[in-house]
Design a protein around this motif. Sequence first.
Motif, PDB file in Angstrom:
ATOM      1  N   ALA A 141       0.836  -1.207   0.000  1.00 27.82           N
ATOM      2  CA  ALA A 141       0.000   0.000   0.000  1.00 27.82           C
ATOM      3  C   ALA A 141       0.868   1.252   0.000  1.00 27.82           C
ATOM      4  O   ALA A 141       0.588   2.222  -0.725  1.00 27.82           O
ATOM      5  CB  ALA A 141      -0.931  -0.005   1.211  1.00 27.82           C
ATOM      6  N   GLU A 142       1.941   1.239   0.791  1.00 34.09           N
ATOM      7  CA  GLU A 142       2.859   2.386   0.823  1.00 34.09           C
ATOM      8  C   GLU A 142       3.529   2.589  -0.537  1.00 34.09           C
ATOM      9  O   GLU A 142       3.692   3.725  -0.993  1.00 34.09           O
ATOM     10  CB  GLU A 142       3.908   2.198   1.911  1.00 34.09           C
ATOM     11  N   LYS A 143       3.905   1.496  -1.171  1.00 29.16           N
ATOM     12  CA  LYS A 143       4.561   1.589  -2.473  1.00 29.16           C
ATOM     13  C   LYS A 143       3.615   2.187  -3.509  1.00 29.16           C
ATOM     14  O   LYS A 143       3.997   3.086  -4.270  1.00 29.16           O
ATOM     15  CB  LYS A 143       5.026   0.200  -2.927  1.00 29.16           C
ATOM     16  N   LEU A 144       2.366   1.701  -3.539  1.00 22.50           N
ATOM     17  CA  LEU A 144       1.398   2.218  -4.501  1.00 22.50           C
ATOM     18  C   LEU A 144       1.054   3.680  -4.210  1.00 22.50           C
ATOM     19  O   LEU A 144       0.895   4.485  -5.132  1.00 22.50           O
ATOM     20  CB  LEU A 144       0.141   1.353  -4.517  1.00 22.50           C
ATOM     21  N   THR A 145       0.968   4.028  -2.934  1.00 27.09           N
ATOM     22  CA  THR A 145       0.704   5.420  -2.564  1.00 27.09           C
ATOM     23  C   THR A 145       1.844   6.313  -3.025  1.00 27.09           C
ATOM     24  O   THR A 145       1.630   7.396  -3.582  1.00 27.09           O
ATOM     25  CB  THR A 145       0.512   5.545  -1.037  1.00 27.09           C
ATOM     26  N   SER A 146       3.069   5.863  -2.825  1.00 27.51           N
ATOM     27  CA  SER A 146       4.242   6.628  -3.252  1.00 27.51           C
ATOM     28  C   SER A 146       4.261   6.804  -4.764  1.00 27.51           C
ATOM     29  O   SER A 146       4.550   7.896  -5.267  1.00 27.51           O
ATOM     30  CB  SER A 146       5.516   5.926  -2.780  1.00 27.51           C
ATOM     31  N   LEU A 147       3.957   5.736  -5.499  1.00 26.95           N
ATOM     32  CA  LEU A 147       3.903   5.834  -6.959  1.00 26.95           C
ATOM     33  C   LEU A 147       2.862   6.862  -7.390  1.00 26.95           C
ATOM     34  O   LEU A 147       3.113   7.684  -8.280  1.00 26.95           O
ATOM     35  CB  LEU A 147       3.571   4.473  -7.588  1.00 26.95           C
ATOM     36  N   GLY A 148       1.692   6.822  -6.764  1.00 27.59           N
ATOM     37  CA  GLY A 148       0.628   7.764  -7.092  1.00 27.59           C
ATOM     38  C   GLY A 148       1.019   9.199  -6.790  1.00 27.59           C
ATOM     39  O   GLY A 148       0.749  10.107  -7.590  1.00 27.59           O
TER      40      GLY A 148
END
Length: 130
Positions: free
Chosen positions: A87-94
Amino acid sequence: MSKAAEKNTQQLNTIFVSPMRSYTNAALDYYDQAVSAQLDAARAYADMSVAQMRLWLEVSDADSLKKALDSQQKAAGDMVERFKNDAEKLTSLGQTFMQESQKMAEENMKNVTDVSQKAASEVTQKVTHL
């Protein structure tokens, strides 16, 4: 090609074509990274689940049952940690994509303003010479 047509083509490229290419490239990079992260996560979740199923198939006595229960508890903790990291990785990408998009929009607005001011200045000069 006439100077006016060449100038119009250059302005069209500066205002529309180049920014759209930049945005599309950034969007493709974002989607590529997001899909890759999701596929990696799905594979990891599937691997964890299969490992747990295999362990449960080996339960044949009290000791193997205890081992399976302990392993399941650890796997659940690992899964929660993996969910959090994914979730943190996807949030960072976004967030990165959003920031890049905002920067591109600001640059495009500056380019549009510059082109508009230059065109207005040229029109003013032509009118003054009439």
